[in-house]
Scaffold this motif. Structure first.
Motif, PDB file in Angstrom:
ATOM      1  N   SER A   7       0.847  -1.188   0.000  1.00  0.00           N
ATOM      2  CA  SER A   7       0.000   0.000   0.000  1.00  0.00           C
ATOM      3  C   SER A   7       0.886   1.243   0.000  1.00  0.00           C
ATOM      4  CB  SER A   7      -0.898   0.007   1.239  1.00  0.00           C
ATOM      5  OG  SER A   7      -1.719  -1.139   1.264  1.00  0.00           O
ATOM      6  N   GLU A   8       0.458   2.269  -0.712  1.00  0.00           N
ATOM      7  CA  GLU A   8       1.247   3.493  -0.799  1.00  0.00           C
ATOM      8  C   GLU A   8       1.204   4.277   0.508  1.00  0.00           C
ATOM      9  OE1 GLU A   8       1.371   5.076  -5.337  1.00  0.00           O
ATOM     10  OE2 GLU A   8      -0.521   5.374  -4.277  1.00  0.00           O
ATOM     11  N   ILE A   9       2.259   5.028   0.737  1.00  0.00           N
ATOM     12  CA  ILE A   9       2.293   5.994   1.835  1.00  0.00           C
ATOM     13  C   ILE A   9       1.975   7.355   1.222  1.00  0.00           C
ATOM     14  CG2 ILE A   9       3.676   7.023   3.668  1.00  0.00           C
ATOM     15  CD1 ILE A   9       5.487   4.553   3.533  1.00  0.00           C
ATOM     16  N   ILE A  10       0.947   8.004   1.734  1.00  0.00           N
ATOM     17  CA  ILE A  10       0.507   9.288   1.183  1.00  0.00           C
ATOM     18  C   ILE A  10       0.880  10.409   2.152  1.00  0.00           C
ATOM     19  CG2 ILE A  10      -1.427  10.621   0.273  1.00  0.00           C
ATOM     20  CD1 ILE A  10      -0.890   8.088  -1.293  1.00  0.00           C
ATOM     21  N   LEU A  11       1.582  11.431   1.653  1.00  0.00           N
ATOM     22  CA  LEU A  11       1.943  12.584   2.478  1.00  0.00           C
ATOM     23  C   LEU A  11       1.257  13.835   1.938  1.00  0.00           C
ATOM     24  CD1 LEU A  11       5.263  13.475   4.125  1.00  0.00           C
ATOM     25  CD2 LEU A  11       4.209  15.195   2.642  1.00  0.00           C
ATOM     26  N   ARG A  12       0.645  14.555   2.841  1.00  0.00           N
ATOM     27  CA  ARG A  12      -0.033  15.809   2.484  1.00  0.00           C
ATOM     28  C   ARG A  12       0.542  16.940   3.333  1.00  0.00           C
ATOM     29  NH1 ARG A  12      -5.428  17.080   0.604  1.00  0.00           N
ATOM     30  NH2 ARG A  12      -6.027  19.187   1.212  1.00  0.00           N
ATOM     31  N   LEU A 135      11.049   9.745   7.661  1.00  0.00           N
ATOM     32  CA  LEU A 135      11.898   8.730   8.282  1.00  0.00           C
ATOM     33  C   LEU A 135      11.058   7.838   9.192  1.00  0.00           C
ATOM     34  CD1 LEU A 135      14.911  11.029   9.283  1.00  0.00           C
ATOM     35  CD2 LEU A 135      14.473   9.897   7.094  1.00  0.00           C
ATOM     36  N   MET A 136      11.359   6.556   9.174  1.00  0.00           N
ATOM     37  CA  MET A 136      10.569   5.588   9.939  1.00  0.00           C
ATOM     38  C   MET A 136      11.498   4.615  10.660  1.00  0.00           C
ATOM     39  SD  MET A 136       7.364   3.427   8.429  1.00  0.00           S
ATOM     40  CE  MET A 136       6.141   2.686   9.501  1.00  0.00           C
ATOM     41  N   TYR A 137      11.157   4.331  11.913  1.00  0.00           N
ATOM     42  CA  TYR A 137      11.949   3.378  12.695  1.00  0.00           C
ATOM     43  C   TYR A 137      11.001   2.385  13.359  1.00  0.00           C
ATOM     44  CZ  TYR A 137      15.139   1.435  16.158  1.00  0.00           C
ATOM     45  OH  TYR A 137      15.893   0.577  16.913  1.00  0.00           O
ATOM     46  N   LYS A 146      10.250  -3.069   3.740  1.00  0.00           N
ATOM     47  CA  LYS A 146      10.876  -3.707   2.582  1.00  0.00           C
ATOM     48  C   LYS A 146      10.406  -3.056   1.283  1.00  0.00           C
ATOM     49  CE  LYS A 146      11.357  -8.197   4.878  1.00  0.00           C
ATOM     50  NZ  LYS A 146      10.970  -9.635   4.853  1.00  0.00           N
ATOM     51  N   CYS A 147       9.177  -2.554   1.308  1.00  0.00           N
ATOM     52  CA  CYS A 147       8.607  -1.957   0.097  1.00  0.00           C
ATOM     53  C   CYS A 147       9.203  -0.592  -0.220  1.00  0.00           C
ATOM     54  CB  CYS A 147       7.098  -1.802   0.251  1.00  0.00           C
ATOM     55  SG  CYS A 147       6.184  -3.349   0.215  1.00  0.00           S
ATOM     56  N   TRP A 148       9.248   0.284   0.790  1.00  0.00           N
ATOM     57  CA  TRP A 148       9.478   1.696   0.506  1.00  0.00           C
ATOM     58  C   TRP A 148      10.740   2.293   1.120  1.00  0.00           C
ATOM     59  CZ3 TRP A 148       6.670   2.091  -3.412  1.00  0.00           C
ATOM     60  CH2 TRP A 148       5.365   1.593  -3.465  1.00  0.00           C
ATOM     61  N   ALA A 149      11.472   1.538   1.925  1.00  0.00           N
ATOM     62  CA  ALA A 149      12.708   2.077   2.501  1.00  0.00           C
ATOM     63  C   ALA A 149      13.747   2.278   1.403  1.00  0.00           C
ATOM     64  CB  ALA A 149      13.230   1.145   3.585  1.00  0.00           C
ATOM     65  N   GLN A 150      14.319   3.488   1.335  1.00  0.00           N
ATOM     66  CA  GLN A 150      15.295   3.811   0.293  1.00  0.00           C
ATOM     67  C   GLN A 150      16.727   3.786   0.812  1.00  0.00           C
ATOM     68  OE1 GLN A 150      13.322   7.000  -2.558  1.00  0.00           O
ATOM     69  NE2 GLN A 150      13.204   7.709  -0.454  1.00  0.00           N
ATOM     70  N   SER A 151      16.909   4.295   2.019  1.00  0.00           N
ATOM     71  CA  SER A 151      18.242   4.368   2.612  1.00  0.00           C
ATOM     72  C   SER A 151      18.080   4.516   4.118  1.00  0.00           C
ATOM     73  CB  SER A 151      19.019   5.560   2.040  1.00  0.00           C
ATOM     74  OG  SER A 151      18.325   6.771   2.305  1.00  0.00           O
ATOM     75  N   ASN A 169      14.690   5.977   5.468  1.00  0.00           N
ATOM     76  CA  ASN A 169      14.179   7.079   4.655  1.00  0.00           C
ATOM     77  C   ASN A 169      13.167   6.494   3.668  1.00  0.00           C
ATOM     78  OD1 ASN A 169      13.741   9.439   3.297  1.00  0.00           O
ATOM     79  ND2 ASN A 169      15.830   9.690   2.556  1.00  0.00           N
ATOM     80  N   MET A 170      11.891   6.832   3.867  1.00  0.00           N
ATOM     81  CA  MET A 170      10.808   6.161   3.150  1.00  0.00           C
ATOM     82  C   MET A 170      10.402   6.906   1.873  1.00  0.00           C
ATOM     83  SD  MET A 170      10.352   3.626   5.223  1.00  0.00           S
ATOM     84  CE  MET A 170       8.781   2.890   4.769  1.00  0.00           C
ATOM     85  N   LYS A 171      10.121   6.134   0.850  1.00  0.00           N
ATOM     86  CA  LYS A 171       9.557   6.694  -0.370  1.00  0.00           C
ATOM     87  C   LYS A 171       8.048   6.841  -0.174  1.00  0.00           C
ATOM     88  CE  LYS A 171       9.268   5.949  -5.369  1.00  0.00           C
ATOM     89  NZ  LYS A 171       9.624   5.054  -6.501  1.00  0.00           N
ATOM     90  N   TYR A 172       7.500   7.952  -0.627  1.00  0.00           N
ATOM     91  CA  TYR A 172       6.066   8.185  -0.448  1.00  0.00           C
ATOM     92  C   TYR A 172       5.503   8.930  -1.649  1.00  0.00           C
ATOM     93  CZ  TYR A 172       7.616  12.875   0.957  1.00  0.00           C
ATOM     94  OH  TYR A 172       8.196  14.120   0.989  1.00  0.00           O
TER      95      TYR A 172
END
Length: 221
Positions: A7-12, A135-137, A146-151, A169-172
């Protein structure tokens, strides 16, 4: 691939209030239930452009009142510097779970306009606030990592914790590419008028003060 099942992470990102003092509100929505992410924390790394500033003393007051969990990263920060003499700064905001949305986090940050140079024609300028780093921990592995972590990025584990954690660092997907603020500025053709009026008022006030001092003051030799 594995991302097809994620599922996508949506940022507004949006700006509240009018005038020279605004509130930056960031909302993050996950496509999967937050119950599966109870052991996870979310950290917003917000970049503040030169046309804006964040008051570290205001942040300290808001932290004491438990309104927001934000802290300045940049050092040697001058809140009084004009736009053309300031540098981009960074703020870390520890996001909180949104009480009105079960799968959402939100972060809040007050920002203020800096002084801008007068323009020759247009009485306004624009400030672009780019989307932040997300950022997510988590204490355990989740598919979303595993899906969206970039670095990985090193940052304090919590606001009142000096320990350093390796955040993902999450892609969104952002609702808006960025936020653009319209700032009113003076016109250069008014410079002489403003300076003249300011000088006259200063002379008048100084004269009135001197008259009052000599009239009502008590002097002793």
């Amino acid at each position: 691939g594995i991302r097809a099942t994620c599922s996508e992470i949506i940022l507004r990102q949006e700006v509240l209030k009018d005038g020279f003092h605004r509130d930056l509100l960031i909302k993050v929505k996950f496509g999967e239930s937050i119950e599966d992410l109870q052991t996870c924390r979310l950290l917003i790394k917000q970049y503040i452009p030169t046309g804006l500033f964040v008051d570290p003393y205001e942040l300290a007051s808001l932290r004491e009142r438990n309104i927001t969990e934000a802290v300045m990263v940049s050092e040697d920060f001058n809140i009084e510097a004009p736009n053309y003499l300031s540098k981009e700064s960074e703020v870390l905001i520890y996001a909180r779970q949104d009480s009105q949305c079960i799968d959402c986090f939100q972060a809040f940050l007050p920002v203020h306009y800096r002084y801008h140079r007068p323009h020759s024609k247009d009485g306004e300028t624009f400030i672009v606030v780019n989307n932040p780093d997300l950022l997510m921990y988590c204490d355990q592995e989740f598919p979303i990592l595993k899906c969206w972590a970039q670095s990985q990025v090193a940052a304090p584990c919590a606001l009142k914790n000096k320990d350093i954690c390796q955040w993902n660092n999450m892609k969104y997907k952002s609702v808006y590419k960025n936020v653009t603020l319209q700032v009113p500025v003076g016109l250069t053709i008014h410079t002489s008028l403003v300076c003249s009026v300011t000088l006259l008022i200063t002379i008048l006030c100084s004269t009135l003060i001197l008259v009052a001092v000599f009239k009502y003051g008590h002097f002793s030799l």
